[in-house]
Design an enzyme around this catalytic site. Structure first.
Site, PDB file in Angstrom:
ATOM      1  N   LYS A 181      -0.263 -11.741  -4.270  1.00 18.39           N
ATOM      2  CA  LYS A 181      -1.199 -12.240  -5.277  1.00 18.39           C
ATOM      3  C   LYS A 181      -2.519 -11.490  -5.348  1.00 18.39           C
ATOM      4  CE  LYS A 181       0.980 -16.510  -4.987  1.00 18.39           C
ATOM      5  NZ  LYS A 181       1.704 -15.823  -3.888  1.00 18.39           N
ATOM      6  N   SER A 234     -30.919   8.292 -12.670  1.00 15.11           N
ATOM      7  CA  SER A 234     -31.009   8.588 -11.249  1.00 15.11           C
ATOM      8  C   SER A 234     -32.287   7.972 -10.709  1.00 15.11           C
ATOM      9  CB  SER A 234     -31.019  10.104 -11.042  1.00 15.11           C
ATOM     10  OG  SER A 234     -31.644  10.429  -9.808  1.00 15.11           O
ATOM     11  N   GLN A 246       3.431 -14.017   0.023  1.00 15.48           N
ATOM     12  CA  GLN A 246       2.116 -14.524  -0.370  1.00 15.48           C
ATOM     13  C   GLN A 246       1.118 -13.382  -0.575  1.00 15.48           C
ATOM     14  OE1 GLN A 246       0.701 -18.340   1.235  1.00 15.48           O
ATOM     15  NE2 GLN A 246      -0.984 -17.192   2.129  1.00 15.48           N
ATOM     16  N   THR A 289      -5.809  25.084 -20.834  1.00 18.55           N
ATOM     17  CA  THR A 289      -4.825  24.927 -19.758  1.00 18.55           C
ATOM     18  C   THR A 289      -5.509  25.503 -18.521  1.00 18.55           C
ATOM     19  OG1 THR A 289      -3.815  27.077 -20.182  1.00 18.55           O
ATOM     20  CG2 THR A 289      -2.812  25.186 -21.293  1.00 18.55           C
ATOM     21  N   HIS A 290      -5.253  24.908 -17.376  1.00 18.72           N
ATOM     22  CA  HIS A 290      -5.932  25.330 -16.134  1.00 18.72           C
ATOM     23  C   HIS A 290      -7.450  25.253 -16.259  1.00 18.72           C
ATOM     24  CE1 HIS A 290      -1.971  27.134 -15.201  1.00 18.72           C
ATOM     25  NE2 HIS A 290      -2.024  27.524 -16.465  1.00 18.72           N
ATOM     26  N   TYR A 317      13.061 -16.243   0.458  1.00 21.76           N
ATOM     27  CA  TYR A 317      11.606 -16.291   0.547  1.00 21.76           C
ATOM     28  C   TYR A 317      11.149 -15.997   1.972  1.00 21.76           C
ATOM     29  CZ  TYR A 317       6.754 -17.694   0.303  1.00 21.76           C
ATOM     30  OH  TYR A 317       5.380 -17.678   0.359  1.00 21.76           O
ATOM     31  N   GLU A 374     -16.863   7.802 -14.220  1.00 22.57           N
ATOM     32  CA  GLU A 374     -16.642   8.065 -12.794  1.00 22.57           C
ATOM     33  C   GLU A 374     -16.055   6.846 -12.079  1.00 22.57           C
ATOM     34  OE1 GLU A 374     -20.004  11.195 -11.471  1.00 22.57           O
ATOM     35  OE2 GLU A 374     -20.765   9.387 -12.400  1.00 22.57           O
ATOM     36  N   SER A 422      -3.917 -19.713   1.017  1.00 21.76           N
ATOM     37  CA  SER A 422      -3.975 -18.824  -0.154  1.00 21.76           C
ATOM     38  C   SER A 422      -4.789 -19.461  -1.276  1.00 21.76           C
ATOM     39  CB  SER A 422      -2.564 -18.495  -0.656  1.00 21.76           C
ATOM     40  OG  SER A 422      -1.845 -19.688  -0.939  1.00 21.76           O
ATOM     41  N   ASN A 467       8.720 -22.536  -3.468  1.00 25.06           N
ATOM     42  CA  ASN A 467       9.265 -21.196  -3.687  1.00 25.06           C
ATOM     43  C   ASN A 467       9.606 -20.935  -5.152  1.00 25.06           C
ATOM     44  OD1 ASN A 467       8.973 -21.095  -0.978  1.00 25.06           O
ATOM     45  ND2 ASN A 467      11.166 -21.008  -0.470  1.00 25.06           N
ATOM     46  N   LYS A 505     -32.037  12.761 -15.280  1.00 27.23           N
ATOM     47  CA  LYS A 505     -30.587  12.584 -15.217  1.00 27.23           C
ATOM     48  C   LYS A 505     -30.063  11.482 -16.133  1.00 27.23           C
ATOM     49  CE  LYS A 505     -27.785  14.153 -13.021  1.00 27.23           C
ATOM     50  NZ  LYS A 505     -27.406  13.933 -11.631  1.00 27.23           N
ATOM     51  N   ASN A 558     -26.188   9.889 -16.276  1.00 18.79           N
ATOM     52  CA  ASN A 558     -24.899  10.075 -15.606  1.00 18.79           C
ATOM     53  C   ASN A 558     -23.762   9.284 -16.255  1.00 18.79           C
ATOM     54  OD1 ASN A 558     -26.185  11.659 -13.625  1.00 18.79           O
ATOM     55  ND2 ASN A 558     -26.754   9.815 -12.478  1.00 18.79           N
TER      56      ASN A 558
HETATM   57  N1  ARG Z   1       1.447 -19.942  -1.163  1.00 22.10           N
HETATM   58  C1  ARG Z   1       2.816 -19.560  -1.114  1.00 22.10           C
HETATM   59  C2  ARG Z   1       2.968 -18.154  -1.685  1.00 22.10           C
HETATM   60  O1  ARG Z   1       2.114 -17.720  -2.338  1.00 22.10           O
HETATM   61  C3  ARG Z   1       3.649 -20.502  -1.901  1.00 22.10           C
HETATM   62  C4  ARG Z   1       5.045 -20.600  -1.402  1.00 22.10           C
HETATM   63  C5  ARG Z   1       5.054 -21.172  -0.054  1.00 22.10           C
HETATM   64  N2  ARG Z   1       6.391 -21.378   0.407  1.00 22.10           N
HETATM   65  C6  ARG Z   1       6.689 -21.628   1.692  1.00 22.10           C
HETATM   66  N3  ARG Z   1       7.930 -21.756   1.992  1.00 22.10           N
HETATM   67  N4  ARG Z   1       5.754 -21.655   2.630  1.00 22.10           N
HETATM   68  O2  ARG Z   1       3.962 -17.508  -1.462  1.00 22.10           O
END
Ligand code: ARG
Length: 452
Positions: A322, A274, A319, A152-153, A314, A287, A20, A107, A280, A282
Site C-alpha cells: 500500500k 537562489s 500489506q 541525436t547524442h 495471502y 529537476e 497499517s 483478505n 539565478k 532555476n
Molecule cells: N491490513 C491487511 C493488508 O493490508 C489486511 C489483510 C489482513 N489479513 C490478514 N490475514 N491478517 O494486507
C-alpha cells in the site's frame, strides 16, 4: 477481534510494527462501499433482515461522514481500516454490526478495496495526463512551423519544428493512457466472496455484489483472487513509465531554459531563485520531476520484491503493497498537474530556436539527398558531402557559402538551393515527418482525439 484463541495481549512493539491504519485509512470510502454491497447480498441470502441491513448501511454511512469530518478516531490497536470501521460499526449499532463479516475475510476485503482505489485513481491520472497533453498541444499549435534543431547524442542533427518536437511527448503520453486503460480493464473484477482463500460455505450472490460495485465480473479462482497483486504491479509500472517520460521532458526543458540554449523561458511562478546568487532562475519543477522518477521506480521494485517469494495465498508481506501504491499515485498526480501548468505558462523563443536551426550543417543530409536525386549512390553522396563538411571546417567557410563544384564536380551550382531552411522543412511531408503542414494536421488529430 481474535481474542478467542489467545491468552496474551499483542505486544506493543508488534502492534506498532504491524499496524497499517496509519496509511490504509485512505481506503475507507472503498471499504464502506464494499461492506454495503456485501451486506445487501446477505439480505438476499437470508443472513440479515432488511431492518438489520438498514442499520448497517446507515451506520457505515455515518462512520464515513465522521471520517470525512475528521471526527473519527482511528486506533492502531485495531490494526487496519477494515477492523477500525467494523468495530466502530458494532460499537454504534450493537450486535447487528457483528454480523457484517459473515462470509468475508479481510483478505478478499483488502483485495476489493485496493482494486476500487486503483480504478478511481486511474481515472484521475487519466484526466491529468490528458491535461498535460493539451498543454503540449497548445504550445505545438502556436509553433507548427518554427524551426528548431533536432538532436541525436545531444549534437545538432537535422532541423525539425517546435510543434513536432512537442508532439513527440503527446505520443508518449498517449501510449501511457492506453496502458492505463488496459490495466483498468484487467483489474476490474470483484474478489469479494473469495473469503480468506477458499470461498465460504455461505454462498452470497457474487455477481450482484460485483455489479453494485461497478465491476465487470467476478474473479474465478479464490486462491488467485486473494493473493493477486498483478494489477498493482501493472499500475506501478505504468506510473514508472509516465515518470520516465516526464523526466525526459524535464531534461529537454532544463536544457532549453539554460542560457546556452535559450529556447524557452519558464514563468517566474514556476521557477525558483537562489539564496545566494541574485541573478539565478532555476527550473526546479523540472529537476524535481526528474528526481521523483527514482521513487516511482523504487515503488515498483518494492512491490515486485514483496510479491516474488510468496507461497499461495495471502501472506502479511502483502500489506507492504500500500505505501508504494499511495506514494506513486500521489507523486504522479502532483507531478502531472504542476508540469501542465508550467508548460502552459512557458514562452518559446522561436527566434533563438530558428537561429540554432539555421546552422547550414544541419542540412548536410539534405545535400546528400540532392546528390542522390542526381543519380549518385547514397554512400558516395555521404562521402562527398563529408568532404565538403571537412572543407567548410578547414576553411572556416559556412557550408552554404562553399564553392561546392570545386569540392567535387558532382555538385552543380544549383546544389546550393538546398540551403533553404523553410523549404527543407516544408518538403518533409511523409507521414510522421516534421513539416508545418504535418504538424498542423497532427495537432487537429490530437484535438479531436482528446475531445478538445
Ligand atoms: N491490513 C491487511 C493488508 O493490508 C489486511 C489483510 C489482513 N489479513 C490478514 N490475514 N491478517 O494486507
Amino acid at each position: 477481534m481474535w481474542t478467542g484463541r489467545f491468552a496474551q495481549q499483542t505486544a506493543d512493539l508488534v502492534q506498532q510494527f504491524g499496524e497499517s491504519i496509519s496509511f490504509d485509512w485512505r481506503l475507507y470510502r472503498h471499504d464502506i462501499r464494499g461492506s454495503i454491497a456485501h451486506a445487501r447480498a446477505q439480505v438476499a441470502a437470508g443472513i440479515l433482515t432488511p431492518d438489520e441491513f438498514s442499520a448497517i448501511e446507515n451506520g457505515l454511512k455515518a462512520i464515513e461522514k465522521r471520517i470525512e469530518a475528521g471526527e473519527f478516531e482511528f486506533s492502531t490497536t485495531l490494526e487496519d481500516v477494515h477492523l477500525n470501521i467494523e468495530s466502530a460499526l458494532t460499537a454504534d449499532i450493537g450486535p447487528t454490526g457483528a454480523k457484517l463479516h459473515t462470509a468475508r475475510s479481510r483478505n478478499d476485503q483488502v483485495a476489493t478495496d485496493t482494486r476500487l482505489y486503483c480504478r478511481e485513481e486511474i481515472d484521475n491520472i487519466t484526466l491529468c495526463l490528458k491535461e498535460l497533453q493539451k498543454a503540449l498541444l497548445d504550445q505545438a499549435e502556436k509553433h507548427p512551423a518554427a524551426p528548431i534543431p533536432g538532436y541525436t547524442h545531444l549534437q545538432r542533427g537535422q532541423p525539425v519544428t517546435v510543434g513536432h518536437h512537442l508532439l513527440a511527448y503527446v505520443e508518449m503520453f498517449s501510449r501511457d493512457l492506453s496502458r492505463l486503460a488496459d490495466t483498468r480493464q484487467r483489474l476490474n473484477v470483484c474478489p469479494l466472496g473469495s473469503g480468506a482463500l477458499a470461498g465460504s460455505t455461505i454462498n452470497l450472490d457474487r455477481e450482484v455484489i460485483a455489479q453494485e460495485l461497478g465491476f465487470d465480473g467476478v474473479t474465478t479462482n479464490s486462491m488467485d483472487a486473494i493473493s493477486d497483486r498483478d494489477y498493482l504491479a501493472e499500475l506501478l509500472f505504468n506510473l514508472s513509465l509516465i515518470g520516465a517520460h516526464l523526466s525526459r521532458l524535464s531534461e529537454d526543458l532544463i536544457l532549453w531554459s539554460s542560457a546556452e540554449f535559450h529556447f524557452v523561458t519558464l514563468s517566474d511562478a514556476h521557477t525558483t531563485g537562489s539564496s545566494l546568487m541574485p541573478q539565478k532562475k532555476n527550473p526546479d519543477v523540472s529537476e524535481i520531476t526528474r528526481g521523483k522518477t527514482g521513487r516511482l521506480f523504487g515503488n515498483l521494485i518494492a512491490l515486485l520484491t514483496a510479491v516474488k517469494g510468496l507461497p499461495l495465498t495471502y501472506n502479511r508481506d502483502l500489506q507492504e503493497d500500500k505505501e508504494p501504491l499511495f506514494d506513486s499515485v500521489d507523486t504522479i498526480l502532483l507531478t502531472l498537474r504542476v508540469n501542465s501548468e508550467m508548460i502552459t505558462a512557458m514562452t518559446v523563443h522561436t527566434d533563438h530556436c530558428e537561429a540554432a536551426a539555421s546552422d547550414p550543417m544541419l542540412l548536410a543530409t539534405d545535400l546528400a539527398d540532392w546528390l542522390v536525386r542526381e543519380g549518385v549512390p547514397f554512400r558516395q553522396a555521404h562521402e562527398l558531402v563529408g568532404k565538403a563538411v571537412a572543407e567548410s571546417l578547414a576553411s572556416q567557410t559556412p557550408l552554404d557559402k562553399l564553392d561546392l563544384p570545386a569540392v567535387d564536380p558532382a555538385f552543380k551550382p544549383e546544389a546550393n538551393e538546398v540551403f533553404n531552411l523553410a523549404k527543407a522543412l516544408r518538403v518533409r511531408t511523409n507521414p510522421g515527418a516534421p513539416s508545418p503542414v504535418n504538424v498542423e494536421r497532427e495537432v487537429a488529430r490530437w484535438r479531436a482525439e482528446l475531445g478538445d
